[in-house]
Design a protein around this motif. Structure first.
Motif, PDB file in Angstrom:
ATOM      1  N   PRO A  20      20.428 -15.075  45.111  1.00 39.31           N
ATOM      2  CA  PRO A  20      21.567 -14.696  45.942  1.00 39.31           C
ATOM      3  C   PRO A  20      22.600 -13.963  45.085  1.00 39.31           C
ATOM      4  CG  PRO A  20      20.927 -16.967  46.352  1.00 39.31           C
ATOM      5  CD  PRO A  20      20.145 -16.517  45.164  1.00 39.31           C
ATOM      6  N   ALA A  21      23.117 -12.861  45.610  1.00 40.30           N
ATOM      7  CA  ALA A  21      23.960 -11.995  44.799  1.00 40.30           C
ATOM      8  C   ALA A  21      25.181 -12.718  44.236  1.00 40.30           C
ATOM      9  CB  ALA A  21      24.388 -10.777  45.612  1.00 40.30           C
ATOM     10  N   ALA A  22      25.875 -13.495  45.033  1.00 42.70           N
ATOM     11  CA  ALA A  22      27.107 -14.138  44.569  1.00 42.70           C
ATOM     12  C   ALA A  22      26.854 -15.041  43.365  1.00 42.70           C
ATOM     13  CB  ALA A  22      27.745 -14.930  45.705  1.00 42.70           C
ATOM     14  N   ALA A  23      25.785 -15.827  43.426  1.00 37.19           N
ATOM     15  CA  ALA A  23      25.466 -16.739  42.327  1.00 37.19           C
ATOM     16  C   ALA A  23      25.090 -15.960  41.066  1.00 37.19           C
ATOM     17  CB  ALA A  23      24.326 -17.670  42.740  1.00 37.19           C
ATOM     18  N   ALA A  24      24.320 -14.907  41.240  1.00 43.53           N
ATOM     19  CA  ALA A  24      23.911 -14.113  40.081  1.00 43.53           C
ATOM     20  C   ALA A  24      25.094 -13.387  39.450  1.00 43.53           C
ATOM     21  CB  ALA A  24      22.846 -13.101  40.500  1.00 43.53           C
ATOM     22  N   ILE A  25      25.990 -12.840  40.272  1.00 42.26           N
ATOM     23  CA  ILE A  25      27.162 -12.142  39.750  1.00 42.26           C
ATOM     24  C   ILE A  25      28.020 -13.101  38.933  1.00 42.26           C
ATOM     25  CG2 ILE A  25      29.281 -10.918  40.360  1.00 42.26           C
ATOM     26  CD1 ILE A  25      26.678  -9.326  40.810  1.00 42.26           C
ATOM     27  N   GLU A  26      28.178 -14.329  39.415  1.00 39.99           N
ATOM     28  CA  GLU A  26      28.912 -15.347  38.659  1.00 39.99           C
ATOM     29  C   GLU A  26      28.292 -15.550  37.279  1.00 39.99           C
ATOM     30  OE1 GLU A  26      31.220 -18.273  37.232  1.00 39.99           O
ATOM     31  OE2 GLU A  26      31.639 -17.358  39.176  1.00 39.99           O
ATOM     32  N   GLU A  27      26.977 -15.657  37.219  1.00 35.78           N
ATOM     33  CA  GLU A  27      26.296 -15.873  35.940  1.00 35.78           C
ATOM     34  C   GLU A  27      26.423 -14.659  35.025  1.00 35.78           C
ATOM     35  OE1 GLU A  27      22.272 -17.014  36.599  1.00 35.78           O
ATOM     36  OE2 GLU A  27      22.796 -18.850  37.706  1.00 35.78           O
ATOM     37  N   ILE A  28      26.273 -13.462  35.582  1.00 32.38           N
ATOM     38  CA  ILE A  28      26.335 -12.247  34.765  1.00 32.38           C
ATOM     39  C   ILE A  28      27.723 -12.068  34.169  1.00 32.38           C
ATOM     40  CG2 ILE A  28      26.148  -9.729  34.789  1.00 32.38           C
ATOM     41  CD1 ILE A  28      24.137 -10.162  37.196  1.00 32.38           C
ATOM     42  N   ALA A  29      28.752 -12.170  34.997  1.00 31.60           N
ATOM     43  CA  ALA A  29      30.119 -12.021  34.509  1.00 31.60           C
ATOM     44  C   ALA A  29      30.436 -13.088  33.466  1.00 31.60           C
ATOM     45  CB  ALA A  29      31.108 -12.091  35.668  1.00 31.60           C
ATOM     46  N   GLY A  30      29.957 -14.304  33.701  1.00 29.41           N
ATOM     47  CA  GLY A  30      30.181 -15.372  32.741  1.00 29.41           C
ATOM     48  C   GLY A  30      29.511 -15.095  31.406  1.00 29.41           C
ATOM     49  N   ALA A  31      28.287 -14.574  31.430  1.00 25.64           N
ATOM     50  CA  ALA A  31      27.565 -14.295  30.199  1.00 25.64           C
ATOM     51  C   ALA A  31      28.236 -13.180  29.396  1.00 25.64           C
ATOM     52  CB  ALA A  31      26.116 -13.913  30.521  1.00 25.64           C
TER      53      ALA A  31
END
Length: 237
Positions: free
Chosen positions: A74-85
């Protein structure tokens, strides 16, 4: 110690198109490379972008709408992980290598806004820094070289292998290896403190944009506007 002999973090996206305000992330990679060029850590993502992936984009990166919907996060969950990384790496002082940073970092910023996720800037309390952009640096150190400046062309010019172009991980790794070669060959860049190198790119990117804008206005479009901001395009109100 020069940044050339330290760790680099590289970031790359494959997307649905080229408009930072409306297009979506399809795949992403954040990769950590050591001084010898080896990969010590890596994270990759396949997203369901929530929209159809145009055939033209699929032809470039090989991800179809059907594959993204079936296997993507799901895009929202992945965006959270990418920005965090990305933010986590920058917070430690490791420089972030991004080919055409103005595009990838701005698109990630807009995706964060779209899904109500804290952006990299929000997490850091400032715009992403230090960033090293092979595209901006190459245009600065070798301004009059003819030919393309896309990643595959830079890899060929600087003698770096790129075996799987438009795969986010492969492109991220290649960008970091290319920028090391640039630093080795162009010592004023290779020995600069990271803060100074980042500032140089801010000014160089703006000058490159002004030059391209003037050329376009002379030759094809009198009203052409080329974004000067780097590494992040300000959000539209």
């Amino acid at each position: 110690m020069s940044w050339l002999s330290g760790t680099l973090m590289a970031f790359d996206l494959e997307t649905t198109g080229t408009d930072v305000e409306s297009d979506r992330i399809v795949t992403a990679a954040v990769v950590r490379l050591e001084a010898d060029g080896s990969v010590s850590e890596e994270r990759t993502w396949l997203l369901n972008p929530g929209v159809a992936i145009p055939e033209q984009a699929s032809a470039i990166h090989g991800i179809s709408t059907e594959r993204a919907r079936e296997h993507g996060l799901p895009a929202a969950a992945a965006i959270e992980e990418i920005a965090g990384a990305v933010a986590e790496g920058l917070r430690t002082g490791v420089p972030l290598v991004v080919m055409n940073a103005r595009y990838d970092l701005s698109l990630l910023d807009r995706e964060c806004r779209r899904y109500g996720v804290a952006s990299v800037s929000d997490r850091l309390g400032a715009a992403p820094s230090p960033v090293i952009d092979p595209l901006v640096i190459d245009k600065h150190v070798d301004k009059y070289r003819k030919g393309k400046r896309a990643l595959h062309a830079l890899c060929a010019h600087y003698g770096v292998a790129l075996d799987d172009a438009h795969d986010a991980r492969a492109d991220a790794v290649a960008a970091a290896r290319v920028v090391r070669r640039m630093g080795e060959q162009h010592q004023p860049v290779g020995v600069m403190p990271l803060e100074e190198l980042h500032g140089l790119q801010v000014h160089a990117a703006a000058e490159q944009s002004r030059s391209l804008q003037a050329y376009l206005r002379r030759t094809t479009d009198p009203a052409a506007v080329v974004e000067p901001a780097w590494p992040l395009i300000p959000r539209m109100r």
